[in-house]
Design an enzyme around this catalytic site. Structure first.
Site, PDB file in Angstrom:
ATOM      1  N   LYS A 165      47.027  14.920  21.734  1.00 26.88           N
ATOM      2  CA  LYS A 165      46.723  13.860  22.702  1.00 26.88           C
ATOM      3  C   LYS A 165      47.804  13.796  23.792  1.00 26.88           C
ATOM      4  O   LYS A 165      47.517  13.451  24.939  1.00 26.88           O
ATOM      5  CB  LYS A 165      46.555  12.519  21.987  1.00 26.88           C
ATOM      6  CG  LYS A 165      45.283  12.474  21.149  1.00 26.88           C
ATOM      7  CD  LYS A 165      44.014  12.531  22.003  1.00 26.88           C
ATOM      8  CE  LYS A 165      42.769  12.775  21.213  1.00 26.88           C
ATOM      9  NZ  LYS A 165      41.526  12.678  21.991  1.00 26.88           N
TER      10      LYS A 165
ATOM     11  N   TYR B 208      47.777  15.869  15.630  1.00 19.38           N
ATOM     12  CA  TYR B 208      46.857  15.042  16.436  1.00 19.38           C
ATOM     13  C   TYR B 208      47.599  14.414  17.615  1.00 19.38           C
ATOM     14  O   TYR B 208      47.146  14.499  18.766  1.00 19.38           O
ATOM     15  CB  TYR B 208      46.210  13.953  15.579  1.00 19.38           C
ATOM     16  CG  TYR B 208      45.395  12.991  16.412  1.00 19.38           C
ATOM     17  CD1 TYR B 208      44.142  13.365  16.894  1.00 19.38           C
ATOM     18  CD2 TYR B 208      45.885  11.730  16.762  1.00 19.38           C
ATOM     19  CE1 TYR B 208      43.390  12.505  17.693  1.00 19.38           C
ATOM     20  CE2 TYR B 208      45.145  10.870  17.561  1.00 19.38           C
ATOM     21  CZ  TYR B 208      43.902  11.255  18.020  1.00 19.38           C
ATOM     22  OH  TYR B 208      43.168  10.406  18.820  1.00 19.38           O
TER      23      TYR B 208
ATOM     24  N   VAL C   7      27.371  13.962  31.233  1.00 19.70           N
ATOM     25  CA  VAL C   7      27.579  14.739  30.012  1.00 19.70           C
ATOM     26  C   VAL C   7      28.622  14.005  29.169  1.00 19.70           C
ATOM     27  O   VAL C   7      29.684  13.634  29.688  1.00 19.70           O
ATOM     28  CB  VAL C   7      28.081  16.162  30.349  1.00 19.70           C
ATOM     29  CG1 VAL C   7      28.435  16.934  29.076  1.00 19.70           C
ATOM     30  CG2 VAL C   7      27.048  16.916  31.171  1.00 19.70           C
TER      31      VAL C   7
ATOM     32  N   ASP D 283      29.453  23.197  17.837  1.00 14.62           N
ATOM     33  CA  ASP D 283      30.851  23.032  17.428  1.00 14.62           C
ATOM     34  C   ASP D 283      31.751  23.271  18.638  1.00 14.62           C
ATOM     35  O   ASP D 283      31.997  24.411  19.042  1.00 14.62           O
ATOM     36  CB  ASP D 283      31.184  24.018  16.300  1.00 14.62           C
ATOM     37  CG  ASP D 283      32.596  23.807  15.788  1.00 14.62           C
ATOM     38  OD1 ASP D 283      33.307  22.917  16.326  1.00 14.62           O
ATOM     39  OD2 ASP D 283      32.998  24.522  14.853  1.00 14.62           O
TER      40      ASP D 283
ATOM     41  N   ASN E 116      35.103  13.712  25.477  1.00 14.38           N
ATOM     42  CA  ASN E 116      35.553  12.684  24.531  1.00 14.38           C
ATOM     43  C   ASN E 116      35.672  13.193  23.099  1.00 14.38           C
ATOM     44  O   ASN E 116      36.395  12.605  22.285  1.00 14.38           O
ATOM     45  CB  ASN E 116      34.557  11.519  24.611  1.00 14.38           C
ATOM     46  CG  ASN E 116      34.675  10.561  23.458  1.00 14.38           C
ATOM     47  OD1 ASN E 116      35.552   9.698  23.459  1.00 14.38           O
ATOM     48  ND2 ASN E 116      33.822  10.707  22.456  1.00 14.38           N
TER      49      ASN E 116
END
Ligand SMILES: NC(=O)c1ccc[n+]([C@@H]2O[C@H](COP(=O)([O-])OP(=O)(O)OC[C@H]3O[C@@H](n4cnc5c(N)ncnc54)[C@H](OP(=O)(O)O)[C@@H]3O)[C@@H](O)[C@H]2O)c1
Length: 264
Positions: free
Chosen positions: A158, A154, A10, A62, A89
């Site tokens: 992460k 962002y 996947v 989404d 990812n």
């Protein structure tokens, strides 16, 4: 001769960039695929991957929403097959000064990169636990090592993923499930355009090839490594980030990510 199903992989965010390459490597290796993104181009990616002999289910969902992740999980369930490889990812960036960002935009970063990713990993991970087998690759980033001036939410997302990945890996250390964090540096994908960062120094700089980045991440996942930073320059940068004060890192990030810092 009876058809023997290939093991299932996947990949989220497989319509473009690093995810598309991860999916290609899985198809080449002999996996069938369920791939997802939030745009019609996921169908084009599926066509491309079928050329490698894989059976591919494309899901347009989404993944910033729990409903979107449920839709993907339903499609995985419908294959009737266990997930051998999960590559979480999908992710989105967002440039510009935090106080200028729309609430919907920064929430999308959090909801995609953190909430949707973690929810998906939990749902698929529970199935892996029942079989005591599976490999999980999470696309974090070297951005998670540094405070991201002009990309603040962002980089924080992460940092969350980098940390989460190691915590989950430790929880599963006595199981047959491995968790690996791929930490790319700036990579030549649609990421910077989508993040509104094409006028920045990092947006205009020469970047890594997503083919190499994906190959590095995939190999690390198959080797069961904890993390991998792709590329020697990024390895140096992340090593330096471990010893430099946070304020200095934030200043360095400003030089790369401030709007207008690129060439005009
Ligand atoms: N490029 C870099 O410099 C870099 C560096 C370090 C880490 N990364 C990470 O690498 C991962 C892949 O990014 P990339 O560089 O390959 O960029 P990309 O080409 O923009 O690919 C991002 C993928 O994620 C999908 N995606 C984003 N939001 C989604 C959502 N809400 N639901 C479903 N799919 C969604 C995108 O499709 P749609 O948006 O159209 O659905 C696309 O397939 C991301 O997690 C990114 O943070 C990138």
């Amino acid at each position: 001769m009876a058809y023997v199903a290939k093991p299932l992989a996947v990949v989220t965010g497989a319509s473009t960039g690093i995810g598309r390459e991860l999916a290609r490597i899985a198809a080449e290796r002999g996996n069938d695929l369920v791939i997802a993104a939030n745009e019609d181009r996921i169908e084009e990616a599926a066509q491309f991957l079928r050329e490698y002999g894989a059976t591919v289910v494309a899901v347009n969902a989404d993944l910033a929403t729990l409903e979107g992740v449920d839709k993907l999980c339903d499609a995985i369930h419908a294959t009737g097959r266990p997930v051998e490889l999960l590559m979480a990812n999908a992710g989105v960036g967002l440039g510009h000064a935090f106080l200028d960002q729309e609430v919907d935009a920064w929430r999308r970063v959090v909801d995609t990169n953190i909430t949707g990713t973690v929810y998906l990993i939990q749902k698929i991970g529970q199935g892996m636990r029942m079989r005591n087998a599976g490999r999980i690759l999470i696309t974090g980033s070297i951005a998670g090592f540094m405070p991201g001036s002009f990309q603040a939410v962002y980089n924080g997302s992460k940092a969350f993923l980098n940390s989460f990945s190691f915590a989950l890996r430790n929880e599963l250390k006595d199981s047959g499930i491995t968790v690996t964090c791929l930490m790319p540096g700036a990579t030549e994908t649609e990421f910077f355009a989508r993040a509104g960062m094409l006028d920045t120094k990092v947006g205009q700089a020469e970047k890594d090839d997503p083919v190499d980045v994906a190959a590095t991440g995939f190999a690390a996942m198959m080797n069961g490594e904890g993390d991998v930073v792709s590329g020697w320059k990024n390895k140096l940068q992340s090593a330096a980030a471990n010893v430099m004060p946070a304020g200095m890192l934030a200043e360095q990030h400003r030089k790369m990510a401030e709007p207008g810092s690129g060439k005009h």
